[in-house]
Write a protein that holds these residues in place. Sequence first.
Motif, PDB file in Angstrom:
ATOM      1  N   UNK A  27       0.853  -1.186   0.000  1.00  0.00           N
ATOM      2  CA  UNK A  27       0.000   0.000   0.000  1.00  0.00           C
ATOM      3  C   UNK A  27       0.888   1.235   0.000  1.00  0.00           C
ATOM      4  N   UNK A  28       0.406   2.291  -0.627  1.00  0.00           N
ATOM      5  CA  UNK A  28       1.175   3.524  -0.679  1.00  0.00           C
ATOM      6  C   UNK A  28       1.222   4.146   0.717  1.00  0.00           C
ATOM      7  N   UNK A  29       2.405   4.386   1.213  1.00  0.00           N
ATOM      8  CA  UNK A  29       2.570   5.005   2.536  1.00  0.00           C
ATOM      9  C   UNK A  29       2.422   6.518   2.385  1.00  0.00           C
ATOM     10  N   UNK A  30       1.172   6.952   2.175  1.00  0.00           N
ATOM     11  CA  UNK A  30       0.925   8.371   1.940  1.00  0.00           C
ATOM     12  C   UNK A  30       0.812   9.168   3.224  1.00  0.00           C
ATOM     13  N   UNK A  31       0.888   8.506   4.371  1.00  0.00           N
ATOM     14  CA  UNK A  31       0.907   9.234   5.627  1.00  0.00           C
ATOM     15  C   UNK A  31       2.281   9.867   5.861  1.00  0.00           C
ATOM     16  N   UNK A  32       3.336   9.096   5.681  1.00  0.00           N
ATOM     17  CA  UNK A  32       4.696   9.610   5.846  1.00  0.00           C
ATOM     18  C   UNK A  32       5.288  10.167   4.555  1.00  0.00           C
ATOM     19  N   UNK A  33       4.871   9.611   3.420  1.00  0.00           N
ATOM     20  CA  UNK A  33       5.459   9.986   2.131  1.00  0.00           C
ATOM     21  C   UNK A  33       4.350  10.207   1.101  1.00  0.00           C
ATOM     22  N   UNK A  34       3.625  11.324   1.198  1.00  0.00           N
ATOM     23  CA  UNK A  34       2.455  11.512   0.329  1.00  0.00           C
ATOM     24  C   UNK A  34       2.787  11.813  -1.132  1.00  0.00           C
ATOM     25  N   UNK A  35       3.998  12.296  -1.399  1.00  0.00           N
ATOM     26  CA  UNK A  35       4.353  12.710  -2.759  1.00  0.00           C
ATOM     27  C   UNK A  35       5.513  11.873  -3.288  1.00  0.00           C
ATOM     28  N   UNK A  45      16.614   7.060   2.433  1.00  0.00           N
ATOM     29  CA  UNK A  45      15.480   6.864   3.324  1.00  0.00           C
ATOM     30  C   UNK A  45      14.991   5.428   3.370  1.00  0.00           C
ATOM     31  N   UNK A  46      14.810   4.784   2.235  1.00  0.00           N
ATOM     32  CA  UNK A  46      14.198   3.458   2.232  1.00  0.00           C
ATOM     33  C   UNK A  46      15.034   2.420   2.988  1.00  0.00           C
ATOM     34  N   UNK A  47      16.335   2.291   2.714  1.00  0.00           N
ATOM     35  CA  UNK A  47      17.113   1.318   3.498  1.00  0.00           C
ATOM     36  C   UNK A  47      17.130   1.653   4.986  1.00  0.00           C
ATOM     37  N   UNK A  48      17.156   2.950   5.315  1.00  0.00           N
ATOM     38  CA  UNK A  48      17.207   3.360   6.720  1.00  0.00           C
ATOM     39  C   UNK A  48      15.910   3.035   7.449  1.00  0.00           C
ATOM     40  N   UNK A  49      14.783   3.322   6.818  1.00  0.00           N
ATOM     41  CA  UNK A  49      13.484   3.022   7.422  1.00  0.00           C
ATOM     42  C   UNK A  49      13.334   1.521   7.618  1.00  0.00           C
ATOM     43  N   UNK A  50      13.644   0.751   6.582  1.00  0.00           N
ATOM     44  CA  UNK A  50      13.530  -0.708   6.686  1.00  0.00           C
ATOM     45  C   UNK A  50      14.388  -1.245   7.823  1.00  0.00           C
ATOM     46  N   UNK A  51      15.623  -0.792   7.877  1.00  0.00           N
ATOM     47  CA  UNK A  51      16.545  -1.270   8.913  1.00  0.00           C
ATOM     48  C   UNK A  51      16.077  -0.822  10.298  1.00  0.00           C
ATOM     49  N   UNK A  73       7.959   3.023  -6.376  1.00  0.00           N
ATOM     50  CA  UNK A  73       7.469   2.884  -7.741  1.00  0.00           C
ATOM     51  C   UNK A  73       7.183   4.279  -8.273  1.00  0.00           C
ATOM     52  N   UNK A  74       7.887   4.658  -9.338  1.00  0.00           N
ATOM     53  CA  UNK A  74       7.740   6.000  -9.913  1.00  0.00           C
ATOM     54  C   UNK A  74       7.962   7.099  -8.868  1.00  0.00           C
ATOM     55  N   UNK A  75       8.843   6.827  -7.928  1.00  0.00           N
ATOM     56  CA  UNK A  75       9.159   7.810  -6.903  1.00  0.00           C
ATOM     57  C   UNK A  75       8.237   7.785  -5.704  1.00  0.00           C
ATOM     58  N   UNK A  76       7.132   7.051  -5.766  1.00  0.00           N
ATOM     59  CA  UNK A  76       6.193   6.954  -4.649  1.00  0.00           C
ATOM     60  C   UNK A  76       6.599   5.784  -3.764  1.00  0.00           C
ATOM     61  N   UNK A  77       6.355   5.935  -2.474  1.00  0.00           N
ATOM     62  CA  UNK A  77       6.799   4.932  -1.511  1.00  0.00           C
ATOM     63  C   UNK A  77       5.661   3.985  -1.168  1.00  0.00           C
TER      64      UNK A  77
END
Length: 549
Positions: A27-35, A45-51, A73-77
């Motif tokens: 699902x698109x995490x539009x709460x933390x990363x809306x754009x 950000x992505x490796x850091x958040x996952x870790x 995907x296309x810059x969206x998280x």
Amino acid sequence: MLDTKSVTEFQERLFLREEDKENNFWYQNDNNFPDNKTPLFLSYMLPAFNYGFNKAMIEKGKYPIGEIVLKSLNGYVYQSMEPFEGDINDRLKEQEDAARPLFPYLNKRMHQIINESLMPYYNKLEADSKKNLSLQECLEKVSELYNFYKKAWEVHFDVIYPTATLNSILEQLYGKLKNTKQTVQVYELLVGVMNKSLETERELWKFAERAKKRPALLDIFNHSRMDKLEENLSRIDDGKVFLASLKDLMKEYGYRKANTHEFIGHTWLEDLRDPLSTIQTYIRDDYDFEKDFSQKVQKREQQYKAFLESVPDSSLKEEFIKIYQWALPAASIRDDHHFYIDAMLTAKSRLFLLNVGAAMVKHQVIDDPEDILFFYLDEVKELCRNPENAAPLIRIRKEEYKEYQSIKVPKTFGTPPEKLKATQHFQQMFGSTEEQKSDKENVFKGFAASKGQYTGQVKVIHSQDEFDRLEKGDVLVCKTTTPSWTVLFSVASAVVTDAGGILSHSGIIAREYKIPAVVGTKVATTSLKDGDIVTVDGNQGVVTIEKQK
């Protein structure tokens, strides 16, 4: 030589692929990363958040959910989260056992961890932002930052997990004492606690009060467009002194930007438009911070007293009182961790990376320091080793970034597991994985985040550049909010968001300001437009469209 035609192994780990969609629910995490995000931000950000999430929240904090993975995907998280497969009651016991010993020391613990683990590197990063760096130094330091980003987000979730567990226990006790499942009201007992966001607002309010006492300054704030405030103030002596004082204040409070989770976009340290706009709003609305804050504290104390009087004495009540005495001071952590980690990490990293970009400009790799944000990290490292002109790639990336801003992306891929949809922690923080349907065409649903009802005119706000469009009495409609949006809650009479749950920033601040809020609707910004008349029911989590323009 930089290979721009194939996806590297590093980039492959960031991207959401077809096999990912087939194997998991996303699902698109539009709460933390809306754009949509820039390539360099995604790289960090992505490796850091996952870790950080999996290391601190799940492994250390024993949170009752499975592994979390973020991909782009296309810059969206997009986020995938596995439900917990073991015995949930046993896991909840483990969660409480891990966090409870920390409850009496949560604020002290947070500041100690931040001071020991983050501040020394922040100081180093700030120094590196001002040096003339060689490309070899850039190569070493962008790699250091990558490792630090993972450490910082482990700290982020290490600070959060015991506080989240504490609040969860408080909620459960409240529900048992009141014999209700509507436990969101307990968070009204945690408002009016000073934190770094409120400190920032208080300091800017003091500047507003200062301007009110100087006729020339007041005239400029009353009659200037937001983007002309600094220019007009700089033309008069009083204005120059005012701006110099504000710049000094930004050395402590200037690590904010409109989009916290993104390197692109100026910080308050770089550009005074946003703090000046906040000051202008306070002047325009005759806002009184001290009076407003005092009323919040008084109201909270009255509500707490009334709550205690409404429930009979029992061991359960005594346990609630003990937990509450820990939870109240810990309420500041939600904003303080954002100030010191989310905002400060992004801001200091941005300024450092722009300096790396300046070094790349000198070697004719890019034309502008900001161009560095459109590389992935492995590309930055390769160009530091073997500099070559990458202007054609930057043009392509910028075009893609702009194109992706306007596309409508799918909210989900796959079918959410039933156990995931029922996970309380997930719903509270991130909201629902899907739109909550209504039987009526003119009604849509979300989460009841702040009680009350209000009927008024919609104003859809997409970015901080549009803040001055919101007028007193408007219903604020937006994707989500961050601390830099808090000023709007003193103007709006109700809030409706696309993203988030009852513990999202939007829900928390709406309760602080005692205005109705419905969050996590998924459809607010696409269903409503400026001038529509809606009724926001923060008791039931329902928005009714009364009249469309």
